[in-house]
Scaffold this motif. Structure first.
Motif, PDB file in Angstrom:
ATOM      1  N   SER A  23      20.211  56.403  74.071  1.00  0.00           N
ATOM      2  CA  SER A  23      21.263  57.278  74.598  1.00  0.00           C
ATOM      3  C   SER A  23      21.218  57.393  76.119  1.00  0.00           C
ATOM      4  O   SER A  23      22.175  57.852  76.739  1.00  0.00           O
ATOM      5  N   THR A  71      24.047  51.136  64.307  1.00  0.00           N
ATOM      6  CA  THR A  71      24.566  49.877  64.844  1.00  0.00           C
ATOM      7  C   THR A  71      26.034  50.009  65.231  1.00  0.00           C
ATOM      8  O   THR A  71      26.451  49.500  66.258  1.00  0.00           O
ATOM      9  N   GLY A  72      26.832  50.662  64.398  1.00  0.00           N
ATOM     10  CA  GLY A  72      28.227  50.951  64.755  1.00  0.00           C
ATOM     11  C   GLY A  72      29.189  49.799  64.546  1.00  0.00           C
ATOM     12  O   GLY A  72      30.252  49.990  63.991  1.00  0.00           O
ATOM     13  N   GLY A  73      28.840  48.602  65.006  1.00  0.00           N
ATOM     14  CA  GLY A  73      29.776  47.490  64.961  1.00  0.00           C
ATOM     15  C   GLY A  73      29.577  46.588  63.762  1.00  0.00           C
ATOM     16  O   GLY A  73      28.616  46.727  63.011  1.00  0.00           O
ATOM     17  N   LEU A 118      28.576  57.025  62.344  1.00  0.00           N
ATOM     18  CA  LEU A 118      28.086  56.093  63.356  1.00  0.00           C
ATOM     19  C   LEU A 118      27.532  56.928  64.499  1.00  0.00           C
ATOM     20  O   LEU A 118      28.280  57.666  65.131  1.00  0.00           O
ATOM     21  N   TYR A 119      26.218  56.840  64.738  1.00  0.00           N
ATOM     22  CA  TYR A 119      25.643  57.656  65.808  1.00  0.00           C
ATOM     23  C   TYR A 119      25.131  56.796  66.950  1.00  0.00           C
ATOM     24  O   TYR A 119      24.638  57.324  67.947  1.00  0.00           O
ATOM     25  N   GLY A 120      25.246  55.499  66.829  1.00  0.00           N
ATOM     26  CA  GLY A 120      24.772  54.604  67.879  1.00  0.00           C
ATOM     27  C   GLY A 120      25.694  53.416  68.039  1.00  0.00           C
ATOM     28  O   GLY A 120      26.687  53.284  67.333  1.00  0.00           O
ATOM     29  N   MET A 121      25.361  52.584  68.978  1.00  0.00           N
ATOM     30  CA  MET A 121      26.224  51.469  69.370  1.00  0.00           C
ATOM     31  C   MET A 121      25.406  50.195  69.524  1.00  0.00           C
ATOM     32  O   MET A 121      25.720  49.368  70.373  1.00  0.00           O
ATOM     33  N   ASP A 177      25.268  47.586  67.942  1.00  0.00           N
ATOM     34  CA  ASP A 177      26.147  46.429  67.770  1.00  0.00           C
ATOM     35  C   ASP A 177      27.493  46.797  68.397  1.00  0.00           C
ATOM     36  O   ASP A 177      28.213  47.650  67.890  1.00  0.00           O
ATOM     37  N   THR A 178      27.799  46.139  69.523  1.00  0.00           N
ATOM     38  CA  THR A 178      28.990  46.563  70.280  1.00  0.00           C
ATOM     39  C   THR A 178      30.279  45.907  69.782  1.00  0.00           C
ATOM     40  O   THR A 178      31.346  46.160  70.328  1.00  0.00           O
ATOM     41  N   ARG A 179      30.207  45.065  68.755  1.00  0.00           N
ATOM     42  CA  ARG A 179      31.434  44.480  68.200  1.00  0.00           C
ATOM     43  C   ARG A 179      32.300  45.572  67.552  1.00  0.00           C
ATOM     44  O   ARG A 179      31.803  46.654  67.242  1.00  0.00           O
ATOM     45  N   PRO A 180      33.589  45.280  67.330  1.00  0.00           N
ATOM     46  CA  PRO A 180      34.416  46.248  66.601  1.00  0.00           C
ATOM     47  C   PRO A 180      33.837  46.518  65.206  1.00  0.00           C
ATOM     48  O   PRO A 180      33.167  45.663  64.637  1.00  0.00           O
ATOM     49  N   THR A 181      34.091  47.701  64.700  1.00  0.00           N
ATOM     50  CA  THR A 181      33.711  48.055  63.334  1.00  0.00           C
ATOM     51  C   THR A 181      34.759  47.470  62.399  1.00  0.00           C
ATOM     52  O   THR A 181      35.950  47.731  62.573  1.00  0.00           O
ATOM     53  N   GLU A 182      34.306  46.664  61.418  1.00  0.00           N
ATOM     54  CA  GLU A 182      35.254  45.994  60.531  1.00  0.00           C
ATOM     55  C   GLU A 182      35.054  46.484  59.108  1.00  0.00           C
ATOM     56  O   GLU A 182      33.995  46.304  58.522  1.00  0.00           O
ATOM     57  N   GLY A 192      32.217  59.437  64.107  1.00  0.00           N
ATOM     58  CA  GLY A 192      31.134  59.541  65.071  1.00  0.00           C
ATOM     59  C   GLY A 192      30.249  60.741  64.751  1.00  0.00           C
ATOM     60  O   GLY A 192      30.712  61.736  64.193  1.00  0.00           O
ATOM     61  N   THR A 219      40.249  46.921  58.168  1.00  0.00           N
ATOM     62  CA  THR A 219      40.500  47.861  59.255  1.00  0.00           C
ATOM     63  C   THR A 219      39.547  47.514  60.393  1.00  0.00           C
ATOM     64  O   THR A 219      38.335  47.459  60.184  1.00  0.00           O
ATOM     65  N   ILE A 221      38.146  48.501  64.084  1.00  0.00           N
ATOM     66  CA  ILE A 221      38.091  49.625  65.006  1.00  0.00           C
ATOM     67  C   ILE A 221      37.268  49.275  66.236  1.00  0.00           C
ATOM     68  O   ILE A 221      36.057  49.056  66.133  1.00  0.00           O
ATOM     69  N   ARG A 248      35.576  50.752  69.121  1.00  0.00           N
ATOM     70  CA  ARG A 248      35.160  52.128  69.378  1.00  0.00           C
ATOM     71  C   ARG A 248      35.145  52.408  70.886  1.00  0.00           C
ATOM     72  O   ARG A 248      34.144  52.209  71.567  1.00  0.00           O
ATOM     73  N   MET A 299      32.780  59.904  70.717  1.00  0.00           N
ATOM     74  CA  MET A 299      32.055  60.073  69.454  1.00  0.00           C
ATOM     75  C   MET A 299      32.710  61.109  68.542  1.00  0.00           C
ATOM     76  O   MET A 299      32.291  61.276  67.405  1.00  0.00           O
ATOM     77  N   TRP A 341      35.308  61.609  66.434  1.00  0.00           N
ATOM     78  CA  TRP A 341      36.407  60.977  65.711  1.00  0.00           C
ATOM     79  C   TRP A 341      36.030  60.754  64.253  1.00  0.00           C
ATOM     80  O   TRP A 341      34.848  60.734  63.907  1.00  0.00           O
TER      81      TRP A 341
END
Lengths: 377, 377
Positions: free
Chosen positions: A49, A250-252, A287-290, A292-297, A310, B296, B298, B300, B304, B306
């Protein structure tokens, strides 16, 4: 003791020419107000963070370090497409560092401030990547006598996040949970909490050695995304635990959707009849982190009773209110050297934290590669 | 009147050999129980929510129609990858049709049932694609004397969904809302509700003629995804209305993420200082449809605070409880021929609903191409 009049503070700036700079600024050592104490910072971790604010959207592959060994200046170009998101911090020299611990070397006149003089305290106040930091006495957590600054440096973000996940699980009516990037410091902490509290936890990792690490500390359910049997393993673990809420660092990519899919499959193993809208059981991924910066699919194949969103520590603490938040903090202090012990791979000075090899080390965000800054070095 | 002993009912079946069949089955005309009525169904709409059960995962491009003109048999292959999701309905001959209206032609002995004899009633009971349907009297909505079965055929799904969106908006603390596929029957209804109730609504459509249609019925904020200025238009509309909740009928692709991005940009127009985690204002998109079957996606880039999730009418009605649900139903009955009037492009018989050209027409889900079945034809 005699205090210096100026000391170093780390600063990050997004320049209008689309470069990011990080440097050490010489700033006046603050004089604490009546209710404040002055902390000589001795231990402050580099958390995921922190890295966002530290390096913004800077391209780390093109990073250069100039200046001197004592006063390095890091520069990294920012891709043009990322500049709009940086508009809010353009040209501002921002201090960094969420949390840390150190010795109280000066105190204001109030009894509460005076009571902390000479003690080792932990704080979450921002601007901790600095040699000195003034803070209100009321915001300081006095560490137990046998705890060092390093013991207490990470006693807010990771412990409260892990406890916040369990608390969110309970408040939203779930009985077991899923965690990704589960071999992290935070993930290991969550395992200790869940084992102690008798809560079933499904750990998701991406390498066999991370799975082995978690099994070594007693984790019962560990699923490795690199295994060909991942989805089957995950569905089995979800069926065994009944977990219907997940926290994803990871997020993405597709992982959040795969977790929802696995939850739905686990629920449907016991379904009595066909429902065209899927199960009625609410399935949630936060999703609490990032990492993996790719879009979430998300491939929507798990009915209509689901949510993704989030999750962030500070709004969560605000939502539960000061009393409930204080109860969590007290548990952290009581179990500081057991459940909530943090481990660091390296301890570095402020200047060392800005050397290219050190930056490459902690921005890789590998398991076990956590770095602690000791600004008093 | 003399009732037949058997009558037609539409049935959809996923066969174990990965084909879908839809046919008309001759079934006994039920005798109503003491608290039941027998409805001769005269009007039942083909809603998007019916098409999923009707054609499952069948490949409509490869559809064939055999049988006779009176008793057509539709067959479509199901892609192998879609079969696991169909496991729950394999080999079951399922009736279809969420809602509809018709004349009560027989009634059980109870006073409530007898009171409905000869009246035109609307119901939401499933299995409405049939010539006769027995239903508990308590679940029948008696239509006003001047309303035809066609007037009342769609008085549950679309009206309650539109009212449910507004109700969800209020209950979750938002003051304005966004709707996609906004030129649909449902979307036009939502415009009428919002205009009547003084609620700001951002309409998202994908064609200029749909935008014109909505402006023609008084919509103030209409954004067309096919316009190069779409994101700027959307952000302006979101800033003007303060909408922080959206209901998306499309589900797939990037639209849900774009709406969240627009909301965040609109909020940040008035932001005082940089927040690395984005705005603290919660932004929500509910996916209530599947018009776009792609995953879908997204990106991001909206902080956070959302959430994205599924939204479905029946769980919503359960959540708000019988009293609140009844209040919504009463509003629908009171405004049946104004706010909640539905429009149909074609009225067809049960057999005509299974002709290839009719199927192609209503599965294209074009604006204004809504089809009504009259099983009494």
């Amino acid at each position: 003791m005699t205090l210096p009049t100026t000391a170093l503070q780390l600063r990050s700036t997004v320049q209008p020419d689309a470069t990011l700079t990080v440097h050490l600024e010489s700033v006046p050592v603050p004089t604490p107000g009546p209710d404040e104490v002055l902390i000589q910072v001795q231990a402050t971790p580099i958390n995921p963070s922190d890295i966002g604010l530290l390096f913004g959207a800077g391209n780390l592959a093109a990073l250069t370090v100039a200046g001197t060994a004592d006063r390095p200046v890091v520069t990294a170009p920012i891709p043009e497409r990322a500049m709009p998101a940086m508009a809010g911090r353009l040209g501002q020299s921002l201090p960094v560092g969420n949390e840390g611990a150190g010795r109280v070397v000066a105190a204001g006149a109030s009894p509460a401030a005076q009571a902390l003089l000479g003690k080792t305290v932990a704080v979450i106040g921002g601007a901790m990547y600095a040699q000195y930091r003034a803070m209100p006495a009321s915001q300081c957590l006095a560490l137990p006598a046998d705890a060092t600054a390093a013991d207490g440096a990470s006693c807010f973000v990771n412990p409260l996040t892990a406890l916040g996940m369990v608390e969110t699980m309970k408040r939203e009516g779930h009985t077991a949970l899923v965690h990704t990037a589960a071999a992290s410091n935070l993930g290991q902490m969550l395992n200790k909490i869940c084992q102690k509290d008798g809560i079933a936890l499904v750990n998701i990792v991406r390498k066999p050695e991370q799975a082995a690490l978690l099994r070594g500390i007693g984790a019962q359910h560990v699923c490795d995304t690199s295994a060909p049997s991942f989805m089957a393993d995950l569905t089995d673990a979800l069926a065994a635990t009944g977990a219907t809420i997940a926290f994803d660092a990871t997020g993405g990519g597709t992982l959040a959707g795969q977790i929802l899919q696995g939850m739905e499959a686990a629920i449907n193993r016991n379904a009595k009849e066909y429902s065209r809208y899927g199960s009625a059981v609410h399935k949630q991924v936060y999703l609490y982190g990032m990492l993996d910066t790719r879009p979430t699919e998300i491939t929507r194949s798990f009915g209509m009773a689901w949510g993704i969103g989030g999750w962030l520590l500070f709004p969560f603490l605000q939502k539960i209110g000061p009393q409930a938040a204080q109860a969590l903090r007290e548990r952290v202090a009581a179990e500081l050297k057991t459940t909530f012990a943090s481990h660091y791979a390296r301890t570095v000075s402020l200047a060392e934290a800005l050397q290219a090899d050190t930056i490459a080390y902690y921005t890789a965000r590998n398991t076990g590669a956590k770095v602690l800054i000791d600004p008093s070095r």
